[in-house]
Design a protein around this motif. Structure first.
Motif, PDB file in Angstrom:
ATOM      1  N   ASN A 169       0.797  -1.227   0.000  1.00 57.44           N
ATOM      2  CA  ASN A 169       0.000   0.000   0.000  1.00 57.44           C
ATOM      3  C   ASN A 169       0.832   1.282   0.000  1.00 57.44           C
ATOM      4  N   VAL A 170       2.151   1.174  -0.151  1.00 55.10           N
ATOM      5  CA  VAL A 170       2.992   2.372  -0.228  1.00 55.10           C
ATOM      6  C   VAL A 170       2.532   3.330  -1.332  1.00 55.10           C
ATOM      7  N   PRO A 171       2.188   2.851  -2.549  1.00 58.95           N
ATOM      8  CA  PRO A 171       1.716   3.795  -3.584  1.00 58.95           C
ATOM      9  C   PRO A 171       0.500   4.608  -3.178  1.00 58.95           C
ATOM     10  N   ARG A 172      -0.301   4.087  -2.256  1.00 59.79           N
ATOM     11  CA  ARG A 172      -1.497   4.814  -1.823  1.00 59.79           C
ATOM     12  C   ARG A 172      -1.153   6.135  -1.130  1.00 59.79           C
ATOM     13  N   PHE A 173       0.017   6.200  -0.520  1.00 59.34           N
ATOM     14  CA  PHE A 173       0.427   7.433   0.150  1.00 59.34           C
ATOM     15  C   PHE A 173       0.732   8.555  -0.847  1.00 59.34           C
ATOM     16  N   PHE A 174       0.926   8.195  -2.108  1.00 58.45           N
ATOM     17  CA  PHE A 174       1.258   9.189  -3.134  1.00 58.45           C
ATOM     18  C   PHE A 174       0.150   9.337  -4.162  1.00 58.45           C
ATOM     19  N   GLU A 175      -1.021   8.823  -3.841  1.00 55.44           N
ATOM     20  CA  GLU A 175      -2.137   8.844  -4.783  1.00 55.44           C
ATOM     21  C   GLU A 175      -2.916  10.153  -4.722  1.00 55.44           C
ATOM     22  N   TYR A 176      -2.982  10.770  -3.565  1.00 58.00           N
ATOM     23  CA  TYR A 176      -3.746  12.009  -3.376  1.00 58.00           C
ATOM     24  C   TYR A 176      -2.898  13.051  -2.653  1.00 58.00           C
ATOM     25  N   THR A 177      -3.271  14.285  -2.863  1.00 58.23           N
ATOM     26  CA  THR A 177      -2.646  15.387  -2.146  1.00 58.23           C
ATOM     27  C   THR A 177      -3.712  16.421  -1.816  1.00 58.23           C
ATOM     28  N   THR A 197      -0.225  13.310  -9.795  1.00 55.25           N
ATOM     29  CA  THR A 197       0.175  12.840 -11.123  1.00 55.25           C
ATOM     30  C   THR A 197       0.232  11.321 -11.171  1.00 55.25           C
ATOM     31  N   LEU A 198       0.760  10.715 -10.092  1.00 55.05           N
ATOM     32  CA  LEU A 198       0.810   9.253 -10.027  1.00 55.05           C
ATOM     33  C   LEU A 198      -0.588   8.661  -9.987  1.00 55.05           C
ATOM     34  N   GLY A 199      -1.459   9.230  -9.162  1.00 51.90           N
ATOM     35  CA  GLY A 199      -2.811   8.702  -9.019  1.00 51.90           C
ATOM     36  C   GLY A 199      -3.638   8.796 -10.286  1.00 51.90           C
ATOM     37  N   SER A 200      -3.344   9.764 -11.150  1.00 54.41           N
ATOM     38  CA  SER A 200      -4.094   9.939 -12.392  1.00 54.41           C
ATOM     39  C   SER A 200      -3.410   9.291 -13.593  1.00 54.41           C
ATOM     40  N   ASN A 201      -2.240   8.692 -13.363  1.00 59.23           N
ATOM     41  CA  ASN A 201      -1.517   8.047 -14.448  1.00 59.23           C
ATOM     42  C   ASN A 201      -2.265   6.800 -14.922  1.00 59.23           C
ATOM     43  N   THR A 202      -2.480   6.710 -16.248  1.00 61.94           N
ATOM     44  CA  THR A 202      -3.263   5.606 -16.812  1.00 61.94           C
ATOM     45  C   THR A 202      -2.586   4.259 -16.604  1.00 61.94           C
ATOM     46  N   ASP A 203      -1.281   4.195 -16.826  1.00 61.63           N
ATOM     47  CA  ASP A 203      -0.555   2.936 -16.655  1.00 61.63           C
ATOM     48  C   ASP A 203      -0.577   2.482 -15.203  1.00 61.63           C
ATOM     49  N   PHE A 204      -0.444   3.441 -14.288  1.00 55.09           N
ATOM     50  CA  PHE A 204      -0.500   3.109 -12.862  1.00 55.09           C
ATOM     51  C   PHE A 204      -1.856   2.513 -12.508  1.00 55.09           C
ATOM     52  N   TRP A 281     -15.510   1.101  -9.616  1.00 55.96           N
ATOM     53  CA  TRP A 281     -14.768   2.343  -9.398  1.00 55.96           C
ATOM     54  C   TRP A 281     -13.535   2.423 -10.291  1.00 55.96           C
ATOM     55  N   THR A 282     -12.952   1.281 -10.592  1.00 53.50           N
ATOM     56  CA  THR A 282     -11.740   1.244 -11.412  1.00 53.50           C
ATOM     57  C   THR A 282     -12.051   1.331 -12.899  1.00 53.50           C
ATOM     58  N   MET A 283     -13.127   0.679 -13.339  1.00 52.76           N
ATOM     59  CA  MET A 283     -13.379   0.535 -14.770  1.00 52.76           C
ATOM     60  C   MET A 283     -14.174   1.690 -15.380  1.00 52.76           C
ATOM     61  N   PHE A 284     -14.986   2.363 -14.578  1.00 51.80           N
ATOM     62  CA  PHE A 284     -15.873   3.388 -15.136  1.00 51.80           C
ATOM     63  C   PHE A 284     -15.411   4.793 -14.759  1.00 51.80           C
ATOM     64  N   ASP A 285     -15.911   5.756 -15.482  1.00 50.90           N
ATOM     65  CA  ASP A 285     -15.567   7.161 -15.254  1.00 50.90           C
ATOM     66  C   ASP A 285     -16.106   7.603 -13.897  1.00 50.90           C
ATOM     67  N   LYS A 286     -15.229   8.173 -13.068  1.00 50.73           N
ATOM     68  CA  LYS A 286     -15.626   8.553 -11.714  1.00 50.73           C
ATOM     69  C   LYS A 286     -16.687   9.642 -11.710  1.00 50.73           C
ATOM     70  N   SER A 287     -16.597  10.572 -12.666  1.00 48.81           N
ATOM     71  CA  SER A 287     -17.579  11.658 -12.707  1.00 48.81           C
ATOM     72  C   SER A 287     -18.982  11.121 -12.970  1.00 48.81           C
ATOM     73  N   LYS A 288     -19.078  10.054 -13.777  1.00 50.24           N
ATOM     74  CA  LYS A 288     -20.384   9.448 -14.034  1.00 50.24           C
ATOM     75  C   LYS A 288     -20.883   8.678 -12.816  1.00 50.24           C
ATOM     76  N   LEU A 289     -19.973   7.997 -12.163  1.00 47.04           N
ATOM     77  CA  LEU A 289     -20.369   7.251 -10.971  1.00 47.04           C
ATOM     78  C   LEU A 289     -20.849   8.180  -9.862  1.00 47.04           C
ATOM     79  N   GLN A 290     -20.220   9.361  -9.766  1.00 47.30           N
ATOM     80  CA  GLN A 290     -20.610  10.308  -8.723  1.00 47.30           C
ATOM     81  C   GLN A 290     -21.988  10.903  -8.981  1.00 47.30           C
TER      82      GLN A 290
END
Length: 369
Positions: A169-177, A197-204, A281-290
């Motif tokens: 879960n180390v990457p989770r600490f850099f997912e949001y700011t 930037t990491l949290g919005s990276n498509t490959d990540f 949450w992972t597969m669909f657009d978050k704005s639509k889910l919200q």
């Protein structure tokens, strides 16, 4: 467990009228789901987990399995605390317009407590895997249990689970700011949680959330737990047929297995819906889910079920664990029982002496449990 669902919903600014209406309905639904019901369940669960730890630490309960269950109670308590701090209390401000300062502080806390909560949830999953494997070996392969299911090995596994949970879960600490923005209606700067930037990276997202998350957190452990639990149920069913021929130790092992099967079944029932939530949450657009009231209600309920799972184990121990009940009653009853009953008894020394028997009177104290 998707603790950030509330933050993602409430920190967004819906532009369409339909989203605004859904936004307010979502706040009200989450207030009653998390702020009322969730707080009550979490408060009880924390107390129950503390009592479970006290009982499991008792000398009569010490075993390799009890170490796993103590570790599970610690992780569950962490999940419940995160629920209160990050989900339940913020909904009170959003619905009732109180605890405003705490709400803004919780945004800063979210950046750090959310990853820690995920560490606790990962530990919960793999601790359950750990004692399921141990119980499978003890029941289905008893000849290997003496060398495999030892206290020292269990301690090493518990430490390994904790270390791996943190590393994963180390990457989770850099997912949001957190950034501060000016709010004209409040006439002040307010914190806002945004994706890095990491949290919005498509490959990540593809590698971590889709590949690793599905395999490491869901498919791998849940399939293994499910298969081993079926084996345990089958073994217990066969053991009941020979109950009259079972030794005392065998009966205790069967009772412990039944208790752990109950824990595993509740774990699967409460955790499986969160798989669907995380996939969506992972597969669909978050704005639509919200802007989907159905999804908001789904994710609110699935998060609540995770909380129920973290709070209910103490009840399962009391209902299905005979030895756990006896030790719990002993711990609760002991401080309130009488100091003891004092009485006198007399010993006669018949040493064969012609001078006569000597008599001594002793005072003693006896306690009854």
């Amino acid at each position: 467990m998707n603790i950030l669902n509330l933050s993602n919903i409430t920190n967004s600014t819906p532009e369409a009228d339909s989203c605004i209406e859904i936004y307010h309905k979502a706040i009200s639904f989450q207030f009653y789901t998390w702020g009322v019901v969730g707080n009550i369940i979490a408060a009880y669960g924390i107390i129950g987990n503390i009592l479970a730890i006290l009982v499991l630490r008792h000398r009569l309960m010490r075993s390799s399995t009890s170490y796993y269950l103590i570790s599970l109670a610690v992780y569950d308590t962490g999940v419940l605390l995160a629920m209160i701090l990050l989900m339940a209390l913020p909904t009170i401000y959003l619905e009732k317009n109180i605890l405003m300062e705490y709400y803004f502080v919780s945004v800063y806390m979210n950046q750090y407590l959310y990853p820690l909560a995920l560490v606790a949830q990962t530990g919960t999953v793999y601790t359950t895997v750990g004692f399921t494997i141990e119980r499978y070996i003890a029941v289905c392969h008893p000849l290997k249990a003496a060398n495999t299911c030892t206290k020292s090995r269990t301690k090493r596994i518990i430490i390994l689970i904790f270390v791996c949970s943190v590393i994963y879960n180390v990457p989770r600490f850099f997912e949001y700011t957190v950034v501060e923005t000016w709010n004209s209606s409040l006439n002040r700067s307010v914190p806002e949680l945004i994706t890095t930037t990491l949290g919005s990276n498509t490959d990540f997202k593809k590698i971590y959330f889709i590949c690793l998350q599905l395999v490491v957190m869901f498919l791998g452990p849940f399939v293994l737990i499910f298969i081993l639990n079926i084996q345990l149920m089958w073994a217990v069913k066969n053991a009941k047929k020979t109950r009259n021929r079972m030794s005392t130790n065998a009966a205790k092992e069967a009772n412990l297995t039944i208790m752990l099967i109950a824990v595993i079944v509740v774990f699967l029932l409460c955790q499986l819906p969160s798989i669907a939530d995380n996939i969506l949450w992972t597969m669909f657009d978050k704005s639509k889910l919200q802007c989907s009231l159905h999804y908001i209600r789904l994710t609110s309920i699935t998060n609540l079920m995770v909380i129920v799972n973290s709070a209910v184990n103490f009840i399962l121990y009391c209902v299905f664990g005979k030895r756990f009940r006896r030790v719990f009653i002993k711990i609760v009853y002991y401080p309130w029982k009488r100091k003891g009953t004092r009485y006198k008894y007399t010993l006669y020394d018949s040493s064969g002496s012609r001078r006569g028997n000597s008599m001594k009177v002793y005072n003693t104290e006896s306690t009854f449990l």
